[in-house]
Design a protein around this motif. Structure first.
Motif, PDB file in Angstrom:
ATOM      1  N   TRP A 251     -20.429 -10.869  36.265  1.00 10.82           N
ATOM      2  CA  TRP A 251     -19.925 -10.660  37.618  1.00 10.82           C
ATOM      3  C   TRP A 251     -20.186 -11.913  38.431  1.00 10.82           C
ATOM      4  O   TRP A 251     -21.226 -12.557  38.301  1.00 10.82           O
ATOM      5  CB  TRP A 251     -20.645  -9.474  38.241  1.00 10.82           C
ATOM      6  CG  TRP A 251     -20.341  -9.250  39.690  1.00 10.82           C
ATOM      7  CD1 TRP A 251     -19.226  -8.658  40.206  1.00 10.82           C
ATOM      8  CD2 TRP A 251     -21.165  -9.595  40.805  1.00 10.82           C
ATOM      9  NE1 TRP A 251     -19.306  -8.609  41.584  1.00 10.82           N
ATOM     10  CE2 TRP A 251     -20.483  -9.180  41.980  1.00 10.82           C
ATOM     11  CE3 TRP A 251     -22.407 -10.213  40.939  1.00 10.82           C
ATOM     12  CZ2 TRP A 251     -21.006  -9.365  43.257  1.00 10.82           C
ATOM     13  CZ3 TRP A 251     -22.934 -10.403  42.214  1.00 10.82           C
ATOM     14  CH2 TRP A 251     -22.234  -9.981  43.350  1.00 10.82           C
ATOM     15  N   GLU A 252     -19.213 -12.275  39.277  1.00 16.18           N
ATOM     16  CA  GLU A 252     -19.337 -13.475  40.104  1.00 16.18           C
ATOM     17  C   GLU A 252     -19.165 -13.094  41.571  1.00 16.18           C
ATOM     18  O   GLU A 252     -18.151 -12.522  41.958  1.00 16.18           O
ATOM     19  CB  GLU A 252     -18.259 -14.493  39.715  1.00 16.18           C
ATOM     20  CG  GLU A 252     -18.351 -14.952  38.267  1.00 16.18           C
ATOM     21  CD  GLU A 252     -17.080 -15.644  37.808  1.00 16.18           C
ATOM     22  OE1 GLU A 252     -17.161 -16.814  37.400  1.00 16.18           O
ATOM     23  OE2 GLU A 252     -16.013 -15.004  37.867  1.00 16.18           O
ATOM     24  N   SER A 253     -20.157 -13.423  42.379  1.00  8.36           N
ATOM     25  CA  SER A 253     -20.154 -13.024  43.786  1.00  8.36           C
ATOM     26  C   SER A 253     -19.112 -13.763  44.607  1.00  8.36           C
ATOM     27  O   SER A 253     -18.817 -13.359  45.733  1.00  8.36           O
ATOM     28  CB  SER A 253     -21.540 -13.276  44.400  1.00  8.36           C
ATOM     29  OG  SER A 253     -21.845 -14.668  44.394  1.00  8.36           O
ATOM     30  N   PHE A 254     -18.516 -14.813  44.054  1.00  8.49           N
ATOM     31  CA  PHE A 254     -17.596 -15.665  44.802  1.00  8.49           C
ATOM     32  C   PHE A 254     -16.135 -15.430  44.437  1.00  8.49           C
ATOM     33  O   PHE A 254     -15.262 -16.136  44.923  1.00  8.49           O
ATOM     34  CB  PHE A 254     -17.954 -17.141  44.576  1.00  8.49           C
ATOM     35  CG  PHE A 254     -18.200 -17.491  43.125  1.00  8.49           C
ATOM     36  CD1 PHE A 254     -17.161 -17.864  42.300  1.00  8.49           C
ATOM     37  CD2 PHE A 254     -19.489 -17.420  42.606  1.00  8.49           C
ATOM     38  CE1 PHE A 254     -17.392 -18.166  40.971  1.00  8.49           C
ATOM     39  CE2 PHE A 254     -19.730 -17.733  41.269  1.00  8.49           C
ATOM     40  CZ  PHE A 254     -18.684 -18.105  40.448  1.00  8.49           C
TER      41      PHE A 254
ATOM     42  N   ARG B 279     -14.746  -9.310  43.533  1.00 10.93           N
ATOM     43  CA  ARG B 279     -16.168  -9.028  43.332  1.00 10.93           C
ATOM     44  C   ARG B 279     -16.545  -7.585  43.704  1.00 10.93           C
ATOM     45  O   ARG B 279     -17.416  -6.980  43.071  1.00 10.93           O
ATOM     46  CB  ARG B 279     -17.028 -10.015  44.116  1.00 10.93           C
ATOM     47  CG  ARG B 279     -16.792  -9.983  45.622  1.00 10.93           C
ATOM     48  CD  ARG B 279     -17.459 -11.165  46.309  1.00 10.93           C
ATOM     49  NE  ARG B 279     -17.178 -11.206  47.748  1.00 10.93           N
ATOM     50  CZ  ARG B 279     -16.080 -11.734  48.274  1.00 10.93           C
ATOM     51  NH1 ARG B 279     -15.158 -12.271  47.480  1.00 10.93           N
ATOM     52  NH2 ARG B 279     -15.892 -11.728  49.571  1.00 10.93           N
ATOM     53  N   ARG B 280     -15.914  -7.032  44.721  1.00 18.57           N
ATOM     54  CA  ARG B 280     -16.266  -5.683  45.181  1.00 18.57           C
ATOM     55  C   ARG B 280     -15.735  -4.596  44.255  1.00 18.57           C
ATOM     56  O   ARG B 280     -16.113  -3.429  44.390  1.00 18.57           O
ATOM     57  CB  ARG B 280     -15.752  -5.458  46.605  1.00 18.57           C
ATOM     58  CG  ARG B 280     -16.449  -6.335  47.636  1.00 18.57           C
ATOM     59  CD  ARG B 280     -15.983  -6.009  49.052  1.00 18.57           C
ATOM     60  NE  ARG B 280     -16.664  -6.840  50.045  1.00 18.57           N
ATOM     61  CZ  ARG B 280     -16.258  -8.047  50.408  1.00 18.57           C
ATOM     62  NH1 ARG B 280     -15.156  -8.565  49.878  1.00 18.57           N
ATOM     63  NH2 ARG B 280     -16.935  -8.743  51.297  1.00 18.57           N
TER      64      ARG B 280
ATOM     65  N   ARG C 291     -23.595  -4.380  36.757  1.00 19.56           N
ATOM     66  CA  ARG C 291     -24.144  -5.711  37.020  1.00 19.56           C
ATOM     67  C   ARG C 291     -25.589  -5.761  36.550  1.00 19.56           C
ATOM     68  O   ARG C 291     -26.433  -4.999  37.012  1.00 19.56           O
ATOM     69  CB  ARG C 291     -24.080  -6.047  38.507  1.00 19.56           C
ATOM     70  CG  ARG C 291     -22.711  -5.914  39.130  1.00 19.56           C
ATOM     71  CD  ARG C 291     -22.785  -6.230  40.615  1.00 19.56           C
ATOM     72  NE  ARG C 291     -21.667  -5.672  41.360  1.00 19.56           N
ATOM     73  CZ  ARG C 291     -21.604  -5.636  42.675  1.00 19.56           C
ATOM     74  NH1 ARG C 291     -22.596  -6.123  43.397  1.00 19.56           N
ATOM     75  NH2 ARG C 291     -20.544  -5.098  43.280  1.00 19.56           N
TER      76      ARG C 291
ATOM     77  N   GLY D 112     -25.060 -16.696  41.926  1.00 20.10           N
ATOM     78  CA  GLY D 112     -24.044 -15.697  42.213  1.00 20.10           C
ATOM     79  C   GLY D 112     -23.482 -14.978  41.012  1.00 20.10           C
ATOM     80  O   GLY D 112     -22.483 -14.276  41.137  1.00 20.10           O
ATOM     81  N   GLU D 113     -24.128 -15.108  39.846  1.00 23.99           N
ATOM     82  CA  GLU D 113     -23.602 -14.462  38.640  1.00 23.99           C
ATOM     83  C   GLU D 113     -24.620 -13.504  38.039  1.00 23.99           C
ATOM     84  O   GLU D 113     -25.815 -13.774  38.033  1.00 23.99           O
ATOM     85  CB  GLU D 113     -23.216 -15.510  37.586  1.00 23.99           C
ATOM     86  CG  GLU D 113     -22.096 -16.437  38.028  1.00 23.99           C
ATOM     87  CD  GLU D 113     -21.586 -17.309  36.905  1.00 23.99           C
ATOM     88  OE1 GLU D 113     -21.811 -16.952  35.720  1.00 23.99           O
ATOM     89  OE2 GLU D 113     -20.962 -18.334  37.193  1.00 23.99           O
ATOM     90  N   ARG D 114     -24.105 -12.396  37.514  1.00 26.67           N
ATOM     91  CA  ARG D 114     -24.926 -11.415  36.813  1.00 26.67           C
ATOM     92  C   ARG D 114     -24.182 -10.935  35.566  1.00 26.67           C
ATOM     93  O   ARG D 114     -22.979 -10.735  35.595  1.00 26.67           O
ATOM     94  CB  ARG D 114     -25.241 -10.208  37.717  1.00 26.67           C
ATOM     95  CG  ARG D 114     -26.131 -10.557  38.901  1.00 26.67           C
ATOM     96  CD  ARG D 114     -26.532  -9.319  39.689  1.00 26.67           C
ATOM     97  NE  ARG D 114     -27.461  -9.654  40.730  1.00 26.67           N
ATOM     98  CZ  ARG D 114     -28.777  -9.801  40.575  1.00 26.67           C
ATOM     99  NH1 ARG D 114     -29.309  -9.611  39.370  1.00 26.67           N
ATOM    100  NH2 ARG D 114     -29.555 -10.108  41.586  1.00 26.67           N
TER     101      ARG D 114
END
Length: 267
Positions: free
Chosen positions: A94-97, A101-102, A109, A117-119
């Motif tokens: 998953w990348e927050s940017f 993302r939502r 995650r 920003g990654e999980r």
């Protein structure tokens, strides 16, 4: 980048998943067009640029670029220049940017993978991730890409926070290959060297980072023997230390900086 190898811990967890996920919904995409998707030939030169303003001047037949950061016009321009274009997406974290993302539930995650920003994603949850990856592959197709490079396809070798096994990874990677092929695109296997014997038939080429540094390039030879390109980069090893061996193996090799900007030094 070889994030899973450079920053991950090698955990081969043999425990089964804690719970069974529902069977994934069938892929609603139409069948691929007649004929096989484009496949990069063995030994083809390439450019891999995921950062910075896209440099169109590199005289190679294949470009690998970020699927989110580049629009359809960028792909069309490369096509007008006679290039084939590969769509980079992150399929394992998953990348927050990213704009979607939502859409990723918190439950899928996992632990951070060392990059801001990654999980890691819980790839056992095909019921959740298949629709999300379908949208990403649709994006690649709709922008006109010829192929897809899904990143982080070896989470089972890392400390993700989930009890992932090799079987989970095989199922997930094959799902990704099916998504690409159903949309008329070819797809590359990113790293995941231990599973190449099981996956070489499912993928159209390989993308590898640092096999020379870790002395495991021979593991990629099944792709070349099958007439499928191995697109290979090194970050720290000098050209003189790997190019001769790469040529012997039939790899498409170059040296890049870790930021994967426009800079490249091909063999």
């Amino acid at each position: 980048m070889n994030r899973s190898r450079t920053l991950g811990l090698l955990f081969l967890l043999a425990l089964p998943a804690a719970c069974s996920a529902p069977a994934p919904a069938p892929d609603p995409a139409p069948p691929p067009p007649h004929g096989r998707p484009w496949r990069p030939p063995v030994g083809t030169a390439w450019q891999w640029q995921l950062d910075g303003r896209l440099d169109h001047r590199v005289d190679v037949p294949v470009y690998d670029i970020d699927g989110f950061e580049n629009d359809a016009e960028a792909v069309r321009r490369l096509h007008r220049d006679g290039r084939k274009v590969i769509c980079y997406i992150n399929a394992g974290a998953w990348e927050s940017f990213r704009p979607d993302r939502r859409d990723f539930p918190a439950a899928v995650r996992g632990r951070g993978n060392g990059w801001a920003g990654e999980r890691w994603l819980d790839i056992r949850r095909l019921d959740v991730l298949r629709p999300l990856m379908t949208k990403r592959f649709d994006m690649c197709r709709d922008k006109g890409f010829d192929a897809v490079e899904p990143d982080l396809m070896d989470g089972y070798l890392n400390d993700t926070g989930f009890p992932l096994t090799a079987a989970h990874q095989l199922a997930y990677n094959r799902m990704l290959a099916d998504l690409a092929h159903a949309r008329g695109m070819s797809v590359g296997l990113k790293n995941d060297l231990p599973q190449i014997p099981e996956l070489v038939a499912d993928f159209d080429f390989a993308v590898n980072e640092e096999c020379a540094q870790y002395d495991d390039c021979a593991a990629l030879t099944p792709f070349v023997k099958a007439g499928k390109a191995v697109l290979h980069v090194e970050y720290a090893v000098p050209l003189g230390d790997f190019c001769e061996r790469s040529a012997e193996l039939g790899f498409s090799s170059m040296r890049k900086k870790l930021d994967l900007g426009a800079w490249r030094r091909p063999c």
